[in-house]
Motif scaffolding. Structure first.
Motif, PDB file in Angstrom:
ATOM      1  N   ALA A 132       0.833  -1.206   0.000  1.00 18.05           N
ATOM      2  CA  ALA A 132       0.000   0.000   0.000  1.00 18.05           C
ATOM      3  C   ALA A 132       0.867   1.255   0.000  1.00 18.05           C
ATOM      4  O   ALA A 132       0.584   2.232  -0.710  1.00 18.05           O
ATOM      5  CB  ALA A 132      -0.926  -0.013   1.215  1.00 18.05           C
TER       6      ALA A 132
ATOM      7  N   GLU B 270      -4.752   0.299   2.612  1.00 13.05           N
ATOM      8  CA  GLU B 270      -5.474   1.092   1.631  1.00 13.05           C
ATOM      9  C   GLU B 270      -4.540   1.455   0.481  1.00 13.05           C
ATOM     10  O   GLU B 270      -3.514   2.105   0.686  1.00 13.05           O
ATOM     11  CB  GLU B 270      -6.015   2.377   2.280  1.00 13.05           C
ATOM     12  CG  GLU B 270      -7.053   2.133   3.365  1.00 13.05           C
ATOM     13  CD  GLU B 270      -8.331   1.542   2.800  1.00 13.05           C
ATOM     14  OE1 GLU B 270      -8.682   1.889   1.647  1.00 13.05           O
ATOM     15  OE2 GLU B 270      -8.974   0.738   3.500  1.00 13.05           O
ATOM     16  N   TYR B 271      -4.886   1.026  -0.719  1.00 13.00           N
ATOM     17  CA  TYR B 271      -4.051   1.273  -1.894  1.00 13.00           C
ATOM     18  C   TYR B 271      -4.491   2.545  -2.597  1.00 13.00           C
ATOM     19  O   TYR B 271      -5.682   2.888  -2.627  1.00 13.00           O
ATOM     20  CB  TYR B 271      -4.146   0.094  -2.860  1.00 13.00           C
ATOM     21  CG  TYR B 271      -3.738  -1.234  -2.246  1.00 13.00           C
ATOM     22  CD1 TYR B 271      -2.404  -1.624  -2.212  1.00 13.00           C
ATOM     23  CD2 TYR B 271      -4.693  -2.087  -1.706  1.00 13.00           C
ATOM     24  CE1 TYR B 271      -2.032  -2.828  -1.651  1.00 13.00           C
ATOM     25  CE2 TYR B 271      -4.326  -3.297  -1.131  1.00 13.00           C
ATOM     26  CZ  TYR B 271      -3.001  -3.661  -1.105  1.00 13.00           C
ATOM     27  OH  TYR B 271      -2.634  -4.852  -0.541  1.00 13.00           O
ATOM     28  N   ASP B 272      -3.520   3.234  -3.180  1.00 10.55           N
ATOM     29  CA  ASP B 272      -3.841   4.402  -4.002  1.00 10.55           C
ATOM     30  C   ASP B 272      -4.705   3.940  -5.175  1.00 10.55           C
ATOM     31  O   ASP B 272      -4.326   2.998  -5.891  1.00 10.55           O
ATOM     32  CB  ASP B 272      -2.541   5.028  -4.516  1.00 10.55           C
ATOM     33  CG  ASP B 272      -2.752   6.377  -5.191  1.00 10.55           C
ATOM     34  OD1 ASP B 272      -3.653   6.467  -6.055  1.00 10.55           O
ATOM     35  OD2 ASP B 272      -2.014   7.310  -4.871  1.00 10.55           O
TER      36      ASP B 272
ATOM     37  N   ARG C   8       1.225   4.359  -2.865  1.00 15.92           N
ATOM     38  CA  ARG C   8       1.161   5.796  -2.581  1.00 15.92           C
ATOM     39  C   ARG C   8       2.423   6.530  -3.036  1.00 15.92           C
ATOM     40  O   ARG C   8       2.414   7.744  -3.230  1.00 15.92           O
ATOM     41  CB  ARG C   8       0.924   6.016  -1.084  1.00 15.92           C
ATOM     42  CG  ARG C   8      -0.457   5.547  -0.610  1.00 15.92           C
ATOM     43  CD  ARG C   8      -0.749   5.994   0.808  1.00 15.92           C
ATOM     44  NE  ARG C   8       0.090   5.328   1.796  1.00 15.92           N
ATOM     45  CZ  ARG C   8      -0.210   4.172   2.385  1.00 15.92           C
ATOM     46  NH1 ARG C   8      -1.339   3.535   2.056  1.00 15.92           N
ATOM     47  NH2 ARG C   8       0.599   3.645   3.283  1.00 15.92           N
TER      48      ARG C   8
END
Length: 346
Positions: free
Chosen positions: A57, A75-77, A61
Motif C-alpha cells: 500500500a 489502503e491502496y492508491d 502511494r
C-alpha cells in the motif's frame, strides 16, 4: 522492464486485478519498497522475517503503477493497479520467463560452477561488450530471486547477456535454466562447495550439468578440459562440447608468464589464430576462467582482438584477488567467498 502493459502483467503472472488504476508502467520492477519510483512495479516477496505485502500500500502511494501481492493489506492508491497472485515468488519467476521471450533476439550465456562463476561472468561480459550491447548479473544475484530480477532488469534491444546461476540443493538449477534459456553454457568447476546438501561430488556434477542438458542442439557447452568431470559434462549435452585449457583443446593459453600484476599468455583458438593476452589479475585459475570467457566470446562472434581487449580490462566484482600495495606490503583481497577449491587457489 518498462514496456509492459497491465494486461500483459496480469497474463504473465497469472494474477487477477483486485483493483485497476490508470497508471502505466514507465519504470522497472522492484521488490524493495524503499526503491519504489513512480511508474514502477512493486512485487511483494515474503520470507521468514518479513512480509512484502505489508509494504504494498505504501508503494502504491509512492507512485507505483502496479503492485503484485499474495495478500491484500491496507489502503491502496486508487491510481495503482493491485495484482493478486497465489505466490509472489512464482509470479516473479513466471514474469521473468515471459520477459526473456520478449528480449529476442538476444544471445545468452548461462553460467554455473562450484567456484569462479562471478569472475568468469565479469570476463565474459568484458569480452562481449567489445562487440555487443551486453549486460550481466550484477554482483552474485544468482539464486531463485536474483536470476529473475537480473532478467527483468534487462531492456529490449540488449544484444547479449551473461546470467549467472547458483545452487545449493538438488533441483534448483532447472527452473533457473527455464528462465535464462541459454544458447551457450559455461561450467567453471565441479568442486565440493555444496557437499553439505548434495552429499557427493557426483551429485554436484549431476546438478551442475542441468545447464548442459538445457542447451539447444545448435548451442555450445564450455568447460575446463582438466576438470575431473570433463567427459561427464560432454556426455550430458546435445550441444557442441568445448573443453578449454587442455593440451589438445580448441582454446588454450600458451607461453604463460606470471607476475604480481597478473598473467600474460598467447591465446590460441582453433581456426581463429593466436593473440597476446595481458590478464591483469593473478592466479592460474584466473587463466582458466579467462579461457572459458574467451570460448564464449569466440562462439558468439567476437574477434581475437575483441577477446584480448576484453580480457585486458575486466571489471571484476569486489573481493576476487584484488591486489593493493599498503606500506610496502602486497595485500591480496580474496574475501568474497571461501570453499576448499577457492581457498587453495588463493
Amino acid at each position: 522492464m518498462t514496456s509492459i502493459t497491465i494486461d500483459e502483467l496480469l497474463a504473465a503472472t497469472g494474477g487477477t486485478a483486485a483493483a485497476r488504476g490508470e497508471r502505466t508502467v514507465t519504470a522497472g520492477l522492484t521488490t524493495d519498497s524503499r526503491a519504489v519510483v513512480p511508474g514502477c512495479i512493486f512485487l511483494a516477496l515474503s520470507g521468514e522475517r518479513f512480509d512484502g505485502n505489508n509494504f504494498a500500500a505504501e508503494a502504491s502511494r509512492k507512485g507505483a503503477a502496479a503492485v503484485v501481492v499474495s495478500r491484500l493489506a491496507g489502503e491502496y492508491d486508487p491510481a495503482c493497479t493491485v495484482v493478486q497472485v497465489a505466490d509472489t515468488l512464482a509470479a516473479l519467476q513466471s514474469l521473468a520467463k515471459w520477459w526473456r521471450g520478449q528480449l529476442e533476439p538476444i544471445r545468452v550465456v548461462g553460467l554455473t560452477g562450484s567456484s569462479g562463476k562471478t569472475s568468469t561472468k565479469d570476463m565474459t561480459l568484458a569480452i562481449l561488450r567489445q562487440h555487443y550491447k551486453a549486460v550481466a548479473t550484477k554482483g552474485n544475484l544468482n539464486n531463485h530471486i536474483g536470476v529473475p530480477l537480473s532478467i527483468l532488469s534487462t531492456e529490449k534491444g540488449t544484444e547479449a547477456a551473461v546470467w549467472e546461476m547458483g545452487m545449493n540443493h538438488q533441483g534448483e538449477l532447472a527452473p533457473l535454466c527455464e528462465m535464462v534459456q541459454p544458447q551457450v553454457g559455461i561450467i567453471t568447476t565441479i568442486g565440493s562447495a555444496h557437499l553439505e546438501f548434495l552429499g557427493t561430488r557426483d551429485n554436484i556434477a549431476n546438478e551442475k550439468c542441468t545447464v548442459a542438458r538445457a542447451l539447444p542442439k545448435d548451442g555450445y557447452m564450455i568447460f575446463p578440459a582438466r576438470d575431473d568431470y570433463a567427459n561427464y559434462i560432454a556426455a550430458q549435452t546435445d550441444a557442441t562440447p568445448i573443453a578449454v585449457g587442455g593440451h589438445h583443446s580448441r582454446v588454450q593459453a600458451l607461453n604463460q608468464r606470471s607476475s604480481p600484476s597478473g598473467t600474460t599468455y598467447t591465446l590460441y583458438i582453433e581456426d581463429a589464430g593466436e593473440i597476446a593476452v595481458n590478464l591483469p589479475v593473478p592466479g592460474a585459475h584466473m587463466v582458466s576462467n579467462s579461457l572459458l570467457a574467451a570460448a564464449a566470446g569466440w562462439k558468439l562472434g567476437c574477434s581475437l582482438e575483441e577477446i584480448a581487449a576484453g580480457l585486458a580490462s575486466p571489471a571484476l566484482t569486489r573481493g576476487r584477488l584484488a591486489c593493493t600495495q599498503v606500506d610496502g606490503f602486497t595485500v591480496v583481497d580474496d574475501t568474497y567467498n571461501a570453499n576448499p577449491e577457492s581457498m587453495k587457489a588463493a
